[in-house]
Design a protein around this motif. Sequence first.
Motif, mmCIF file in Angstrom:
data_model
loop_
_atom_site.group_PDB
_atom_site.id
_atom_site.type_symbol
_atom_site.label_atom_id
_atom_site.label_comp_id
_atom_site.label_asym_id
_atom_site.label_seq_id
_atom_site.Cartn_x
_atom_site.Cartn_y
_atom_site.Cartn_z
ATOM 1 N N SER A 25 9.505 -64.015 -0.927
ATOM 2 C CA SER A 25 8.291 -64.817 -1.040
ATOM 3 C C SER A 25 8.620 -66.304 -1.157
ATOM 4 O O SER A 25 7.996 -67.149 -0.509
ATOM 5 C CB SER A 25 7.490 -64.343 -2.254
ATOM 6 O OG SER A 25 6.293 -65.061 -2.355
ATOM 7 N N ARG A 29 7.715 -69.458 1.511
ATOM 8 C CA ARG A 29 7.117 -70.743 1.134
ATOM 9 C C ARG A 29 8.019 -71.904 1.531
ATOM 10 O O ARG A 29 7.558 -72.920 2.047
ATOM 11 C CB ARG A 29 6.841 -70.785 -0.372
ATOM 12 C CG ARG A 29 5.646 -69.941 -0.791
ATOM 13 C CD ARG A 29 5.236 -70.192 -2.241
ATOM 14 N NE ARG A 29 6.320 -70.037 -3.201
ATOM 15 C CZ ARG A 29 6.699 -68.883 -3.746
ATOM 16 N NH1 ARG A 29 6.063 -67.762 -3.448
ATOM 17 N NH2 ARG A 29 7.688 -68.843 -4.612
ATOM 18 N N ASN A 32 7.675 -72.592 4.961
ATOM 19 C CA ASN A 32 6.269 -72.816 5.306
ATOM 20 C C ASN A 32 5.800 -71.817 6.374
ATOM 21 O O ASN A 32 5.128 -72.179 7.339
ATOM 22 C CB ASN A 32 6.048 -74.257 5.771
ATOM 23 C CG ASN A 32 4.590 -74.639 5.745
ATOM 24 O OD1 ASN A 32 3.820 -74.124 4.934
ATOM 25 N ND2 ASN A 32 4.198 -75.538 6.627
#
Length: 82
Positions: A25, A29, A32
Amino acid sequence: MSGLAHSVADADVYSAMATAKALLSAELRRQNMSNAELARRMGKFPQEMTKLLNPAVYTKLGTLEAAFAALGKRLVVSVEDA
Protein backbone atom coordinates in the motif's frame (compact mmCIF):
# COMPACT_ATOMS: atom_id res chain seq x y z
CA MET A 1 2.28 -29.42 15.73
CA SER A 2 0.17 -28.67 18.79
CA GLY A 3 -2.89 -26.45 18.63
CA LEU A 4 -1.07 -23.62 20.40
CA ALA A 5 2.00 -23.89 18.19
CA HIS A 6 -0.23 -23.95 15.12
CA SER A 7 -2.02 -20.80 16.34
CA VAL A 8 1.29 -19.04 16.92
CA ALA A 9 2.51 -20.05 13.45
CA ASP A 10 -0.75 -18.80 11.92
CA ALA A 11 -0.38 -15.51 13.78
CA ASP A 12 3.17 -15.13 12.43
CA VAL A 13 1.97 -15.79 8.88
CA TYR A 14 -0.83 -13.24 9.16
CA SER A 15 1.53 -10.72 10.75
CA ALA A 16 4.03 -11.12 7.91
CA MET A 17 1.21 -10.94 5.35
CA ALA A 18 -0.22 -7.78 6.95
CA THR A 19 3.25 -6.22 6.92
CA ALA A 20 3.70 -7.08 3.23
CA LYS A 21 0.28 -5.58 2.46
CA ALA A 22 1.15 -2.39 4.36
CA LEU A 23 4.39 -2.13 2.38
CA LEU A 24 2.48 -2.73 -0.86
CA SER A 25 0.00 0.00 0.00
CA ALA A 26 2.83 2.40 0.86
CA GLU A 27 4.58 1.63 -2.43
CA LEU A 28 1.36 2.28 -4.36
CA ARG A 29 1.14 5.70 -2.72
CA ARG A 30 4.84 6.37 -3.28
CA GLN A 31 4.44 5.63 -6.99
CA ASN A 32 1.13 7.54 -7.08
CA MET A 33 -0.50 4.46 -8.64
CA SER A 34 -4.18 3.65 -8.41
CA ASN A 35 -5.56 0.27 -7.42
CA ALA A 36 -7.08 0.08 -10.92
CA GLU A 37 -3.66 0.52 -12.54
CA LEU A 38 -2.14 -2.15 -10.30
CA ALA A 39 -5.00 -4.48 -11.23
CA ARG A 40 -4.41 -3.80 -14.93
CA ARG A 41 -0.70 -4.54 -14.60
CA MET A 42 -1.47 -7.78 -12.75
CA GLY A 43 -4.19 -8.86 -15.19
CA LYS A 44 -6.79 -8.76 -12.40
CA PHE A 45 -10.13 -7.06 -11.89
CA PRO A 46 -9.96 -3.75 -9.96
CA GLN A 47 -12.34 -5.15 -7.34
CA GLU A 48 -9.74 -7.76 -6.41
CA MET A 49 -7.37 -5.05 -5.20
CA THR A 50 -9.60 -4.30 -2.21
CA LYS A 51 -9.06 -7.84 -0.93
CA LEU A 52 -5.39 -7.80 -1.89
CA LEU A 53 -4.73 -4.72 0.24
CA ASN A 54 -6.95 -5.75 3.18
CA PRO A 55 -4.71 -7.10 5.98
CA ALA A 56 -7.59 -9.15 7.39
CA VAL A 57 -7.98 -11.15 4.15
CA TYR A 58 -5.58 -14.05 3.48
CA THR A 59 -3.61 -13.65 0.24
CA LYS A 60 -1.28 -16.22 -1.31
CA LEU A 61 2.39 -15.32 -1.24
CA GLY A 62 2.58 -15.64 -5.02
CA THR A 63 -0.13 -13.01 -5.43
CA LEU A 64 1.76 -10.58 -3.19
CA GLU A 65 4.95 -11.29 -5.13
CA ALA A 66 3.11 -10.56 -8.39
CA ALA A 67 1.78 -7.28 -7.00
CA PHE A 68 5.25 -6.12 -6.00
CA ALA A 69 6.63 -7.23 -9.38
CA ALA A 70 3.95 -5.11 -11.08
CA LEU A 71 5.43 -2.16 -9.16
CA GLY A 72 8.98 -3.02 -10.20
CA LYS A 73 9.78 -4.39 -6.75
CA ARG A 74 10.66 -7.78 -5.31
CA LEU A 75 9.16 -9.16 -2.09
CA VAL A 76 11.83 -10.77 0.09
CA VAL A 77 10.99 -12.94 3.09
CA SER A 78 13.80 -14.12 5.32
CA VAL A 79 14.46 -16.04 8.50
CA GLU A 80 17.32 -15.06 10.75
CA ASP A 81 18.80 -16.40 13.96
CA ALA A 82 17.34 -14.81 17.06
